[in-house]
Design an enzyme around this catalytic site. Structure first.
Site, PDB file in Angstrom:
ATOM      1  N   HIS A   1      -8.574  -5.214   0.663  1.00 24.23           N
ATOM      2  CA  HIS A   1      -7.072  -4.498   0.777  1.00 24.23           C
ATOM      3  C   HIS A   1      -5.959  -5.394   1.425  1.00 24.23           C
ATOM      4  CE1 HIS A   1      -4.823  -0.606   0.351  1.00 24.23           C
ATOM      5  NE2 HIS A   1      -4.562  -0.869   1.677  1.00 24.23           N
TER       6      HIS A   1
ATOM      7  N   ASP B   1     -11.141  -4.129  -2.895  1.00 26.26           N
ATOM      8  CA  ASP B   1     -10.402  -3.183  -2.138  1.00 26.26           C
ATOM      9  C   ASP B   1     -11.353  -1.925  -2.085  1.00 26.26           C
ATOM     10  OD1 ASP B   1      -8.666  -1.114  -1.082  1.00 26.26           O
ATOM     11  OD2 ASP B   1      -7.042  -1.897  -2.329  1.00 26.26           O
TER      12      ASP B   1
ATOM     13  N   SER C   1       0.830  -1.202  -0.051  1.00 28.68           N
ATOM     14  CA  SER C   1      -0.042   0.009  -0.101  1.00 28.68           C
ATOM     15  C   SER C   1       1.262   1.215   0.038  1.00 28.68           C
ATOM     16  CB  SER C   1      -0.929  -0.114   0.936  1.00 28.68           C
ATOM     17  OG  SER C   1      -2.119   0.763   0.912  1.00 28.68           O
TER      18      SER C   1
END
Length: 330
Positions: free
Chosen positions: A278, A222, A103
């Protein structure tokens, strides 16, 4: 004694004995975690260890300051400077290394590739849920009514000097209907993506396009990254929240601001979509989409690691999911 455990036990003994005799030969890798996480957390530690075990490569999670807190409040430029200094000081990386970004950690990793002078070369870059083209929502929120309210409040001042100096995500929050202030006030992503007209740096493009492979992993469910396609460099067009442009239709790609098109034209970009939320990547998807880019294919140790995983999978002894343990919000 049941047959599967007996076979598994024999395989463990044989493969561990051979692995002990054959040292790891693969290029080392570093893991850069996301916001709200730290290297000491169980999920990141397990993720790093599994990749090292499966690839027979030495893996290191590189921490920035206090980890969780600094990932939120330290400007990304400063975070990137810390990692730049670390990779240059690590003798283990002197011959080159791979980056695995989680991320927000992907943006720090890309900054190291583009900005870090006199650093060892990065060979492969594996990105999991990276907000490469920005994100249009505050991390940890999504699209609920509470987040809409929070978004509205934060966006009023997100490009102010104060927010840019004290809130890391402000460095890549990109509001497509406020591009003038984004380009003028956002201190990190416009520079990283060579978006500022008249200030595009050819060195950034040269360094980024020198990667051997760029693996971009997007998570199909996500809701942290808005839009999720930012994991592939896809984003909204300037001035609107609709539609979501695929990466190949963005100006960044078409005009090749950072070398993404160059990489793609030469077959070095892998656009990967996996199920899950995610960073919720399964062990099997880790083995399929990440491990091959960390392995030295000529290494006996790596071959043994892959063989051992295949044995465990055939016997039903592999875990179903590792990524759900990762705590990063972005």
């Amino acid at each position: 004694m049941p047959r599967a455990p007996r076979l598994a036990g024999a395989a463990v003994v044989a493969l561990l004995f051979l692995a002990f005799l054959l040292p790891a030969e693969a290029v080392p890798f570093v893991v850069l975690h996301g916001i709200g996480d730290q290297c000491a957390n169980r999920g990141v530690a397990k993720f790093t260890k599994l990749l090292a075990d499966w690839s027979a490569a030495d893996g290191y999670c590189l921490e920035i300051g206090s980890g969780t807190l600094d990932s939120w409040v330290m400007p990304l430029e400063q975070q990137a400077d810390i990692i730049c200094k670390k990779v240059k000081e690590m003798k283990e990386l002197s011959g080159g290394y791979n980056i695995v970004g989680l991320s927000q950690g992907n943006l720090i990793g890309r900054a190291v590739v583009e900005y870090c002078d006199d650093a060892p070369p990065v060979k492969n870059f594996i990105s999991l849920a990276g907000p490469h083209a920005g994100t249009a929502s505050v991390p940890l929120c999504g699209s609920g009514i509470f987040c809409v309210i929070v978004d509205a409040l934060i966006k009023l001042e997100i490009y102010s000097d104060y927010a840019q100096a004290h809130l890391a995500p402000s460095g890549y929050l990109k509001i497509p209907t406020d591009m003038e202030n984004y380009l003028k006030g956002c201190r990190f992503l416009p520079k990283l993506n060579n978006e500022i007209p008249g200030e595009r740096n050819g060195t950034y493009k040269e360094r980024f396009s020198s990667l051997e492979n760029l693996v971009l992993i997007m998570f199909e469910s996500d809701i942290v990254l808005i839009p999720r396609e930012t994991s592939w460099f896809g984003y909204y067009p300037d001035g609107a929240f609709d539609p979501v442009l695929p990466p190949q239709k963005t100006k960044l790609y078409e005009e090749d601001w950072i070398g993404l098109k160059t990489l793609d034209d030469t077959g070095r970009v892998k656009f990967v979509s996996v199920p899950g939320g995610h960073l919720g990547i399964s062990d099997s998807d880790m083995m399929k989409h990440i491990v091959p880019y960390l392995m030295d294919e000529t290494s006996p140790s790596a071959s043994l690691a892959a063989t051992w995983y295949a044995v465990k999978e055939a016997l039903g002894l592999t875990g179903s999911n590792t990524g759900i343990l990762l705590q990063s919000s972005t």
